[in-house]
Write a protein that holds these residues in place. Sequence first.
Motif, PDB file in Angstrom:
ATOM      1  N   UNK A 102      37.352  50.414  34.304  1.00 14.36           N
ATOM      2  CA  UNK A 102      37.620  50.635  35.724  1.00 14.36           C
ATOM      3  C   UNK A 102      36.443  50.163  36.574  1.00 14.36           C
ATOM      4  N   UNK A 103      35.220  50.459  36.134  1.00 17.49           N
ATOM      5  CA  UNK A 103      34.036  50.002  36.866  1.00 17.49           C
ATOM      6  C   UNK A 103      33.940  48.481  36.871  1.00 17.49           C
ATOM      7  N   UNK A 104      34.257  47.864  35.738  1.00 23.77           N
ATOM      8  CA  UNK A 104      34.276  46.396  35.691  1.00 23.77           C
ATOM      9  C   UNK A 104      35.305  45.834  36.666  1.00 23.77           C
ATOM     10  N   UNK A 105      36.478  46.439  36.669  1.00 24.01           N
ATOM     11  CA  UNK A 105      37.535  45.976  37.554  1.00 24.01           C
ATOM     12  C   UNK A 105      37.152  46.168  39.021  1.00 24.01           C
ATOM     13  N   UNK A 106      36.538  47.306  39.357  1.00 24.53           N
ATOM     14  CA  UNK A 106      36.109  47.550  40.743  1.00 24.53           C
ATOM     15  C   UNK A 106      35.022  46.553  41.151  1.00 24.53           C
ATOM     16  N   UNK A 107      34.108  46.219  40.241  1.00 16.17           N
ATOM     17  CA  UNK A 107      33.085  45.221  40.543  1.00 16.17           C
ATOM     18  C   UNK A 107      33.727  43.863  40.793  1.00 16.17           C
ATOM     19  N   UNK A 108      34.691  43.516  39.964  1.00 20.45           N
ATOM     20  CA  UNK A 108      35.387  42.243  40.137  1.00 20.45           C
ATOM     21  C   UNK A 108      36.188  42.242  41.437  1.00 20.45           C
ATOM     22  N   UNK A 109      36.852  43.344  41.755  1.00 22.06           N
ATOM     23  CA  UNK A 109      37.632  43.454  42.986  1.00 22.06           C
ATOM     24  C   UNK A 109      36.739  43.326  44.215  1.00 22.06           C
TER      25      UNK A 109
END
Length: 181
Positions: A102-109
């Motif tokens: 989720x943190x990776x996805x939020x960083x990418x977003x």
Amino acid sequence: MGRRGESEFVAFAEACRPALRRTAFLMCGDWDHAADIVQEAMIRVYVAWPRLEQDHGLRAYARRAVVSVAIEQARKRSSREVPTDQIGDRRVDDAADQLADRLLLMSALAELPARQRACVVLRFYEDLGVEAVAEALGCRTGTVKSQTARGLEALRAAYARHGGELVVRPGVPAEAKEVTP
């Protein structure tokens, strides 16, 4: 605004604030900033309240206000650095894996331009159709489709760059890889 109109607005604001804050969070990546975005959007809704049709489209109008405020603030902050956290390779359990993803996805977003992020968030988090997103953003459906496609492509690339693994799900063609948070 009369007493009745104000009490209706307060009830409306309390009912839709959590959903609007979640949408704002996905737009900006920070809960405190999301609360500020919702506050600014609710001011806009309050100003327009007397002329809004009370039965139709109030939530859509409020959502559009949130997206507009988020995009405006993202443009103003475009020179601001986006913090990224380094997440270690150590895996503890499934909950930790989900949090890391989720943190990776939020960083990418967070790396997506504001319009692309709005399209991706509204299409896939809010589960709105192309027409509803176009209405919320005040643009054409073709723009929503192209911005969504570009946003997903950029999201996949940023996710992989941050260390996320792109996997092919069963039944999905190999060329249509999906991000799996």
